[in-house]
Design a protein around this motif. Sequence first.
Motif, PDB file in Angstrom:
ATOM      1  N   ILE A   1      40.789  41.707  38.224  1.00  0.00           N
ATOM      2  CA  ILE A   1      39.432  42.202  39.300  1.00  0.00           C
ATOM      3  C   ILE A   1      39.734  44.572  38.286  1.00  0.00           C
ATOM      4  CG2 ILE A   1      39.461  43.389  41.447  1.00  0.00           C
ATOM      5  CD1 ILE A   1      40.893  40.863  42.489  1.00  0.00           C
TER       6      ILE A   1
ATOM      7  N   ASN B   1      41.274  36.323  43.679  1.00  0.00           N
ATOM      8  CA  ASN B   1      42.246  35.172  44.164  1.00  0.00           C
ATOM      9  C   ASN B   1      42.172  34.103  43.605  1.00  0.00           C
ATOM     10  OD1 ASN B   1      44.826  36.284  44.290  1.00  0.00           O
ATOM     11  ND2 ASN B   1      45.068  34.536  45.953  1.00  0.00           N
TER      12      ASN B   1
ATOM     13  N   ALA C   1      37.564  39.697  46.520  1.00  0.00           N
ATOM     14  CA  ALA C   1      39.024  39.886  46.565  1.00  0.00           C
ATOM     15  C   ALA C   1      39.331  38.259  46.681  1.00  0.00           C
ATOM     16  CB  ALA C   1      39.952  40.642  46.389  1.00  0.00           C
TER      17      ALA C   1
END
Length: 496
Positions: free
Chosen positions: A99, A93, A89
């Motif tokens: 996502i 990001n 993640a």
Amino acid sequence: MLLGLKASRRLLSHRHCFQQYRSIKSENTARSAPLDSVLSAFRSICGEDGVSLGEAVKEQHGKDESMHRCCPPDVVLFPRCVEEVSALAKICNHHHLPIIPFGTGTGLEGGVCAVKGGVCFSLRNMEQVLELHPEDFDVTVEPGVTRKALNTYLRDTGLWFPVDPGADASLCGMAATSASGTNAVRYGTMRENVLNLEVVLADGTVLHTAGKGRRPRKTAAGYNLTNLFVGSEGTLGIITKTTLRLYGIPESMVSAVCSFPSVQAAVDSTVQILQAGVPIARIEFLDDVMIDACNRFSSLSYPVTPTLFLEFHGSERSLEEQVHTAEDITQSNGGSDFQWAKDAETRNRLWKARHDAWYAALALRPGCKAYATDVCVPLSRLPQIIVETKEDLIENRLTGPIAGHVGDGNFHCLMVVEPNDPAELRRVHLFTERLARRALAMDGTCTGEHGVGLGKRALLCEEIGPEAVRVMQGLKDTLDTKNLMNPGKILQPREQ
């Protein structure tokens, strides 16, 4: 975890967004350096087998059981633990990559469609039952554990998890969509049965909504973060662990089927049984079209009239009283052919027929597709809305058998439609809009359990009002500042 941190540091030098590369090519196609680095970082965290660019895999992860068109992601990842989810993640990001969490793909509102491309996090490899506390009636599971797998695991403990949406969905996916089902009238929905969640936010932060490791039966400590994420449909974070309430397996179970002369009589019986305080476990309604489809599909022979499927849980003595009261009420409303099923085999066959209603409806028109509507109204308005809905279906020449969890006012029209017939598709679309607004006009909701997903974003605004939507948007902006978590779902897209 160390690999993830190293990979993240390597990627800090890249300033280009992965979204510039909407179509990831095959392994043999030359790529730009940033794209190569992103994929390399993914592989360093979850291994070669944990990253897939295969077209078939992407297609599989770009659709659910709904009629929303497939929108495949650019890449599918298969993390094995929360540390990997967090590290992946962080990479997404940094590179502004959408996502999309994926459980089993059994949703019905397009919740896993990658409408902006990006990265699908398939959580099937996280399939451990982590902690079981039978004396406290709770269990903690990873997102790859399905409800059937959990109940198989629990079979020698005298406990079970009763929330049953029909499909063998993943339990964290059920939390993400606030799933419900046939047992909700007695045991509640996921909202009432989730004690704690572990969630990975868009920036990789790992959050425990009730505190790490905590599992009290109730709490008055601060905001209810757990239920903020229950029903968030992956738009606020990735659920990587859930702690659930368990229940003792009842001493006895009895099921019954009862036919009625009209929809009104069947639903009136439902309301009166609940008003009499009968602690019924399941009470399901099938209209005449649906019971006919189930008869054909499951080789049954029930009268083709509006029908209730009922189930009672408790001790032998308490069941006698429950059953007697329910039978008296149904007979007073013209109910007949009250057929009992006490042995497990007969009961399982009966409920399998109910759970196969989706496939039974499809069998009415081979080659067609199914779309399930999903509204919920106060119990007192249930007879009116079902009668009006059946009239609407007949008037507009639509095939839509009705089945419902009428004990809590929730029902579905299982629309069977020819996908290559634009006129019929248009009629179905207009019908579903009318049905949802009919429910809203009766102080109900446009979705009792399927969620908002892609198709009901405008209806959500009509239901809760623009002020509440602005609060939801504010929460989304706070937790997901770059709008990376399952973008385009629940809330209407905003201009960038």
